[in-house]
Design a protein around this motif. Structure first.
Motif, PDB file in Angstrom:
ATOM      1  N   UNK A  20     -22.766  65.511  -9.428  1.00  0.00           N
ATOM      2  CA  UNK A  20     -22.464  66.936  -9.517  1.00  0.00           C
ATOM      3  C   UNK A  20     -21.173  67.184 -10.296  1.00  0.00           C
ATOM      4  N   UNK A  21     -20.744  66.207 -11.071  1.00  0.00           N
ATOM      5  CA  UNK A  21     -19.513  66.343 -11.842  1.00  0.00           C
ATOM      6  C   UNK A  21     -19.598  67.548 -12.774  1.00  0.00           C
ATOM      7  N   UNK A  22     -18.656  68.485 -12.628  1.00  0.00           N
ATOM      8  CA  UNK A  22     -18.621  69.655 -13.492  1.00  0.00           C
ATOM      9  C   UNK A  22     -19.652  70.716 -13.181  1.00  0.00           C
ATOM     10  N   UNK A  23     -20.292  70.614 -12.043  1.00  0.00           N
ATOM     11  CA  UNK A  23     -21.327  71.573 -11.667  1.00  0.00           C
ATOM     12  C   UNK A  23     -20.723  72.966 -11.446  1.00  0.00           C
ATOM     13  N   UNK A  24     -21.501  74.015 -11.652  1.00  0.00           N
ATOM     14  CA  UNK A  24     -21.038  75.373 -11.418  1.00  0.00           C
ATOM     15  C   UNK A  24     -20.967  75.644  -9.909  1.00  0.00           C
ATOM     16  N   UNK A  77     -10.023  69.822  -4.425  1.00  0.00           N
ATOM     17  CA  UNK A  77     -11.046  70.665  -3.799  1.00  0.00           C
ATOM     18  C   UNK A  77     -11.791  71.476  -4.853  1.00  0.00           C
ATOM     19  N   UNK A  78     -11.056  72.018  -5.809  1.00  0.00           N
ATOM     20  CA  UNK A  78     -11.687  72.829  -6.858  1.00  0.00           C
ATOM     21  C   UNK A  78     -12.630  72.004  -7.729  1.00  0.00           C
ATOM     22  N   UNK A  79     -12.315  70.749  -7.961  1.00  0.00           N
ATOM     23  CA  UNK A  79     -13.211  69.907  -8.752  1.00  0.00           C
ATOM     24  C   UNK A  79     -14.480  69.574  -7.982  1.00  0.00           C
ATOM     25  N   UNK A  80     -14.340  69.294  -6.696  1.00  0.00           N
ATOM     26  CA  UNK A  80     -15.518  68.967  -5.889  1.00  0.00           C
ATOM     27  C   UNK A  80     -16.464  70.157  -5.777  1.00  0.00           C
ATOM     28  N   UNK A  81     -15.901  71.363  -5.692  1.00  0.00           N
ATOM     29  CA  UNK A  81     -16.726  72.567  -5.500  1.00  0.00           C
ATOM     30  C   UNK A  81     -17.105  73.258  -6.802  1.00  0.00           C
TER      31      UNK A  81
END
Length: 266
Positions: free
Chosen positions: A70-74, A49-53
């Motif tokens: 959105x990989x690694x997006x803030x 969940x934390x990686x997706x968000x």
């Protein structure tokens, strides 16, 4: 990616100092789909969940939202794009009223359209908050301070604040945690119905199998950082690996799962 998919995850991997927390995760979530995420403590649910968000950057892999990488997006950028989340512990302003909490959430959600310095009590913002309160059955609590609300109503407020921008994807962390058995189904009925009306896809981490069985279209079962089952509830809760590694030994399919998972929150 399918034109109806809102989330596409491929070969997602996360490690911390050599310890693998997520490995080879591949998931597709359709528009408006409700997906439950289950697993024992440390299984990798929250890491996923934390990686997706955007709260964790993957070591490797791809995350696409509505066709965009959105990989690694803030987290703030993810929220602005339409990927929102609610946490296990309600993120509300405890000394403020329900209306005041929603006014702040609406102001933040619209900061690109209107200045944060513009009055919180504008007619437009109040009207928007009134509509949200009606949708989430919060109108009677409009002027109550958040600290005086029951846990179930506080959770409703927290979720309502998370979706003021009408996201395409919402991730919930144990939405019924701490909520009384008398409140949990009413809370989830309101939330799921409201989100379906908005066309929002939902992924939620949950330990309560009564909730999972009743509300999800699919289950993602995690074990040691990997998805060991991705199936409908009737199939997933009878899967031998899910019974062994998630529900616990001695528990047959479905029966007894609530107690088994209460000690395995992540």
């Amino acid at each position: 990616m399918s034109s109806t998919s809102v989330l596409r995850v491929r070969d997602l991997h996360k490690s911390f100092a050599g310890i693998v927390a997520a490995n080879n995760i591949n998931v597709d979530v359709a528009d408006g789909e409700v997906v439950g995420i289950i697993g024992a403590n440390g299984a990798g649910k929250t890491v996923f969940v934390n990686m997706v968000t955007g709260y964790l950057k993957p070591t490797n892999g791809l995350i696409e939202f509505a066709g965009r990488d959105i990989t690694g997006i803030k987290p703030r950028v993810a929220t602005n794009m339409g990927v929102c989340r609610s946490f296990q512990i309600s993120q509300v302003f405890m000394t403020m009223t329900v209306l005041e909490n929603l006014l702040i959430a609406v102001s933040l959600a619209n900061q690109e359209k209107r200045s944060l310095l513009s009055p919180l009590l504008s007619d437009d913002r109040i009207d928007e908050c009134e509509q949200i309160m009606s949708r989430y059955n919060l109108t009677e609590h409009r002027d109550k301070v958040a600290s005086t609300l029951s846990q179930g109503v506080r959770k409703l407020l927290d979720i309502a604040m998370a979706v003021v921008s009408n996201p395409k994807l919402l991730l919930l962390d144990e939405p019924t945690s701490g909520v009384s058995s008398d409140e949990k189904f009413g809370l989830m009925d309101l939330v799921v119905n409201a989100l379906k009306e908005q066309g929002t896809a939902v992924l939620f981490v949950e330990h309560d199998m009564e909730i999972v069985q009743r509300y999800v279209d699919r289950i993602l079962a995690f074990y040691q950082g990997e998805i060991i089952c991705d199936a409908t509830p009737d199939v997933a809760l009878q899967d031998p690996k899910v019974i062994e590694y998630v529900l616990g030994e001695g528990h047959g399919p479905v029966a007894g799962t609530v107690q088994a998972l209460e000690t395995g929150r992540a």
